[in-house]
Design a protein around this motif. Structure first.
Motif, short mmCIF file in Angstrom:
data_model
loop_
_atom_site.label_atom_id
_atom_site.label_comp_id
_atom_site.label_asym_id
_atom_site.label_seq_id
_atom_site.Cartn_x
_atom_site.Cartn_y
_atom_site.Cartn_z
N ASP A 85 2.46 2.15 -3.18
CA ASP A 85 1.52 2.52 -4.23
C ASP A 85 1.23 4.03 -4.22
O ASP A 85 0.63 4.55 -5.15
CB ASP A 85 0.21 1.75 -4.04
CG ASP A 85 -0.72 1.85 -5.24
OD1 ASP A 85 -0.21 1.93 -6.38
OD2 ASP A 85 -1.95 1.85 -5.04
N LEU A 86 1.67 4.74 -3.19
CA LEU A 86 1.44 6.19 -3.13
C LEU A 86 2.36 6.91 -4.10
O LEU A 86 3.53 6.53 -4.26
CB LEU A 86 1.69 6.70 -1.71
CG LEU A 86 0.76 6.17 -0.62
CD1 LEU A 86 1.23 6.65 0.76
CD2 LEU A 86 -0.68 6.61 -0.86
N ARG B 96 -2.96 7.35 -5.13
CA ARG B 96 -2.45 6.00 -5.32
C ARG B 96 -2.21 5.77 -6.80
O ARG B 96 -3.10 5.99 -7.63
CB ARG B 96 -3.43 4.97 -4.76
CG ARG B 96 -3.60 5.03 -3.27
CD ARG B 96 -4.57 3.98 -2.76
NE ARG B 96 -4.07 2.63 -3.00
CZ ARG B 96 -4.73 1.53 -2.62
NH1 ARG B 96 -5.89 1.64 -1.97
NH2 ARG B 96 -4.24 0.34 -2.87
N TYR C 109 0.84 -1.20 0.00
CA TYR C 109 0.00 0.00 0.00
C TYR C 109 0.88 1.25 0.00
O TYR C 109 0.66 2.18 -0.79
CB TYR C 109 -0.92 0.00 1.22
CG TYR C 109 -1.86 1.20 1.27
CD1 TYR C 109 -3.15 1.10 0.77
CD2 TYR C 109 -1.43 2.42 1.77
CE1 TYR C 109 -4.01 2.20 0.79
CE2 TYR C 109 -2.26 3.53 1.79
CZ TYR C 109 -3.56 3.40 1.30
OH TYR C 109 -4.39 4.50 1.31
#
Length: 442
Positions: free
Chosen positions: A139-140, A370, A136
């Motif tokens: 993914d930024l 994202r 996660y």
């Protein structure tokens, strides 16, 4: 009371930050369901209540979407209750620090890029890397990840993201005898601004060519960075040390002086003033995030019909020859006092998954920070979407978070007032600002 909470409460800025979170727009998607792992029904039967301090839940344009997201999450996780604490935007930072100081911090707090450094450098928020997981976090978008990191740890999530793009009024361009296309460079932008500023309304009022927010507010100092980056500058040198006494900073201050001395931009304007002038046909160009659209649409009194009047474009290229801007976002943090940190992290992952972001995007033009979401066709279906996402790929990160960064934004805004209203020397103000930032960011 914790040491840093005390420091923050003592030093909390009393000025209000600008926010324009309201929006109008398209119909929401029906019966949204999250698609991250957090969407899966909870296997725990233990009851959990997540207290979520938010200003969006108070605002007409966003409360329905946010409530819909919470309801969907609760339908998937029967043991979880989302309990909103509605706090006005201008009060949320001070109020949540007071709550934390008394041991009553909410689990999740909505924040904003210009005020986030104060949270990041405090001891009331929890690092999120482990709670959200490596996939996660990676993914930024890099600039947003940097903007929400402090001392190498991710301390918040950029939720409702937006770059600053250039809005331009096609009707004023036509009246000024200009081609129906936005400027590509800052020099072109100034030339166009000068031509539009020669126009008058039917009742003889001034029309401004190019608006920049110059009132003494932290957000205006943050927006100043957009201009400084366009001139090839930064507040930090290549070694990460403060250095704003540079030719680039002086050039940026001279740009603001030109705007005011030639009456191209209104004096001491707030962003909301520029949105209003744009809505009533008295401003040719200005930079704003996605939320500007909803505000000037509403202020125009024409709603969606006003869309035939304007377009959005990349920020004109500056010294580097490339468009550069800054990004900002309504962010989310989890407090250290939360007894349900993992469930809070799961809810944040749910809020930022594809389907929830699409719901928010369809209602308010929100952009995702994202990579896996912002690149999807659903988020790039209109010229406005494409302008936002193209600019997202051309933004510079803000300075590293520091407990003095919010004050530094205010110092930068104050410097703009000194060179525009007080007409002080850009060279002197650059030197003065350098001394202030070296003290604030040491």
């Amino acid at each position: 009371m914790r040491k840093y909470v005390s420091i923050v409460l003592t030093g909390c800025l009393t000025v209000s930050l600008l926010a324009a979170c309201s929006s109008q727009g398209n119909k929401p998607s029906e019966s949204p369901k999250g698609n991250d792992q957090a969407s899966a029904p909870s296997t725990s039967s233990s009851p959990v209540t997540l207290k979520f301090a938010s200003w969006s839940i108070n605002e007409a344009a966003t409360k329905d979407a946010l409530q819909q997201m919470a309801d969907t999450y609760m339908s998937l996780h029967k043991n979880v209750k989302i309990e909103f604490i509605g706090i006005p935007f201008g009060n949320i930072k001070d109020q949540t620090f007071v709550m934390a100081s008394s041991g009553d911090a909410p689990d999740i707090i909505q924040t904003f890029t210009a005020s986030f450094p104060t949270y990041a450098a405090s001891d009331i928020v929890e690092p999120l890397d482990d709670l959200l997981g490596k996939d996660y976090v990676n993914d930024l978008l890099p600039s947003y990840k940097d903007d929400y990191t402090y001392n190498g740890k991710l301390m918040g999530i950029p939720w409702a993201a937006s770059p600053y793009v250039l809005y331009w009024n096609k009707e004023l361009f036509k009246k000024a005898g200009l081609e129906q296309k936005p400027p590509k460079t800052m020099d072109e932008m100034l030339d166009i601004a000068r031509k539009i500023s020669k126009l008058k309304t039917d009742s003889g009022e001034n029309i401004y060519g190019l608006g920049e927010p110059t009132d003494k507010l932290p957000i205006n100092g943050m927006i100043f960075l957009k201009t400084l980056y366009s001139f090839g500058g930064s507040i930090l040198d290549t070694n990460g040390k403060v250095n704003v006494n540079t030719p680039e900073t002086i050039s940026a201050f001279k740009y603001y002086q030109t705007l005011i001395s030639e009456n191209l931009s209104p004096q001491a304007a707030k962003l909301k003033d520029l949105r209003n002038l744009f809505a009533i046909g008295r401003l040719g160009m200005y930079a704003d995030g996605y939320y500007g659209k909803a505000v000037f649409r509403s202020l125009s009194g024409k709603g969606e019909a006003f869309d035939s009047t304007w377009e959005a474009a990349l920020m004109p290229a500056g010294k580097s020859g490339k468009s550069v801007s800054i990004g900002e976002a309504h962010g989310l943090v989890i407090t250290k006092d939360s007894k349900n940190k993992q469930e809070a992290a799961n809810f944040i992952k749910f809020l930022t998954d594809k389907d929830m972001m699409l719901l928010y995007h369809q209602k308010s033009d929100v952009v995702s920070a994202r990579k896996s979401v912002s690149s999807l066709p659903e988020f790039n279906s209109s010229p406005f979407d494409k302008a936002l996402n193209q600019q997202m790929g051309a933004i510079n990160a803000l300075p590293k978070n520091n407990q003095g960064l919010e004050q530094s934004y205010l110092d930068m805004a104050d410097s703009i007032l000194k060179v525009t209203i007080a007409k002080e020397s850009p060279e002197k103000i650059a030197s003065d600002l350098d001394a202030k930032l070296k003290q604030a960011l040491k």
